[in-house]
Design an enzyme around this catalytic site. Structure first.
Site, PDB file in Angstrom:
ATOM      1  N   TYR A  32       0.836  -1.192   0.000  1.00 22.02           N
ATOM      2  CA  TYR A  32       0.000   0.000   0.000  1.00 22.02           C
ATOM      3  C   TYR A  32       0.874   1.247   0.000  1.00 22.02           C
ATOM      4  O   TYR A  32       0.543   2.262  -0.599  1.00 22.02           O
ATOM      5  CB  TYR A  32      -0.909  -0.001   1.233  1.00 22.02           C
ATOM      6  CG  TYR A  32      -2.013  -1.004   1.098  1.00 22.02           C
ATOM      7  CD1 TYR A  32      -3.153  -0.702   0.368  1.00 22.02           C
ATOM      8  CD2 TYR A  32      -1.909  -2.268   1.678  1.00 22.02           C
ATOM      9  CE1 TYR A  32      -4.172  -1.621   0.226  1.00 22.02           C
ATOM     10  CE2 TYR A  32      -2.923  -3.186   1.541  1.00 22.02           C
ATOM     11  CZ  TYR A  32      -4.050  -2.864   0.820  1.00 22.02           C
ATOM     12  OH  TYR A  32      -5.052  -3.779   0.679  1.00 22.02           O
ATOM     13  N   ASN A  55     -14.251   1.263  -3.450  1.00 21.04           N
ATOM     14  CA  ASN A  55     -14.059   1.426  -4.884  1.00 21.04           C
ATOM     15  C   ASN A  55     -15.269   0.941  -5.665  1.00 21.04           C
ATOM     16  O   ASN A  55     -15.907  -0.037  -5.307  1.00 21.04           O
ATOM     17  CB  ASN A  55     -12.777   0.726  -5.319  1.00 21.04           C
ATOM     18  CG  ASN A  55     -13.033  -0.693  -5.724  1.00 21.04           C
ATOM     19  OD1 ASN A  55     -13.965  -0.998  -6.436  1.00 21.04           O
ATOM     20  ND2 ASN A  55     -12.214  -1.566  -5.266  1.00 21.04           N
ATOM     21  N   HIS A  64      -6.521  -6.963  -5.024  1.00 26.33           N
ATOM     22  CA  HIS A  64      -6.072  -8.057  -4.154  1.00 26.33           C
ATOM     23  C   HIS A  64      -4.564  -8.265  -4.274  1.00 26.33           C
ATOM     24  O   HIS A  64      -3.988  -9.023  -3.529  1.00 26.33           O
ATOM     25  CB  HIS A  64      -6.827  -9.330  -4.518  1.00 26.33           C
ATOM     26  CG  HIS A  64      -6.655  -9.721  -5.942  1.00 26.33           C
ATOM     27  ND1 HIS A  64      -7.503  -9.288  -6.945  1.00 26.33           N
ATOM     28  CD2 HIS A  64      -5.720 -10.492  -6.532  1.00 26.33           C
ATOM     29  CE1 HIS A  64      -7.078  -9.806  -8.085  1.00 26.33           C
ATOM     30  NE2 HIS A  64      -6.006 -10.522  -7.870  1.00 26.33           N
ATOM     31  N   GLU A  90      -2.539 -16.869  -8.305  1.00 26.07           N
ATOM     32  CA  GLU A  90      -1.720 -16.124  -9.265  1.00 26.07           C
ATOM     33  C   GLU A  90      -0.252 -16.464  -9.148  1.00 26.07           C
ATOM     34  O   GLU A  90       0.584 -15.911  -9.834  1.00 26.07           O
ATOM     35  CB  GLU A  90      -1.949 -14.636  -9.057  1.00 26.07           C
ATOM     36  CG  GLU A  90      -3.389 -14.268  -9.350  1.00 26.07           C
ATOM     37  CD  GLU A  90      -3.555 -12.779  -9.504  1.00 26.07           C
ATOM     38  OE1 GLU A  90      -2.598 -12.061  -9.269  1.00 26.07           O
ATOM     39  OE2 GLU A  90      -4.667 -12.369  -9.853  1.00 26.07           O
TER      40      GLU A  90
END
Length: 101
Positions: A32, A55, A64, A90
């Site tokens: 972040y 959002n 994510h 991922e």
DNA sequence: TCATTGGCTATCA
DNA sequence: CTGATAGCCAATG
């Protein structure tokens, strides 16, 4: 109806955040802090969270892929579990709730 | 328009 | 690890 007044900036911080987050490739993660920095305010890490939380396009932004600077996954609107699962899918290695770079 | 609150955080004690 | 505090943007009142 509730109407918020924009902060006459070149680009809303929000938009910046979206762009930065969207640039994150699959298999990679950003903190972040980094996102906030790239967005133009290195100390707006909290704002980033707030923005992504409400959002309007959560499915459009890979929020994510944004984690804490400590390597922890952090929170997620759909649940940290979902976030962790997505990251694992991922190719991100997560050990005991921690992201291994 | 201003004041207050909240949040997917960061940093320090 | 927990708790408190900081600094930031957006939403809400």
């Amino acid at each position: 109806m509730p109407r918020k007044f924009s902060k006459n900036r070149t680009n809303s911080f929000r938009k910046r955040v979206y762009e930065v987050v969207r640039k994150i490739p699959q298999g990679e993660v950003a903190t972040y802090k980094e996102v906030a920095k790239l967005a133009g305010s290195p100390r707006a890490y909290r704002a980033v969270g707030n923005i992504l939380n409400k959002n309007p396009n959560l499915e459009m932004i890979s929020c994510h892929r944004v984690i804490k600077s400590d390597g922890r996954v952090g929170g997620y609107k759909y649940g940290k579990n979902k976030k962790t699962s997505l990251l694992k899918k991922e190719g991100i290695t997560i050990k005991q709730g921690r992201v291994i770079f």
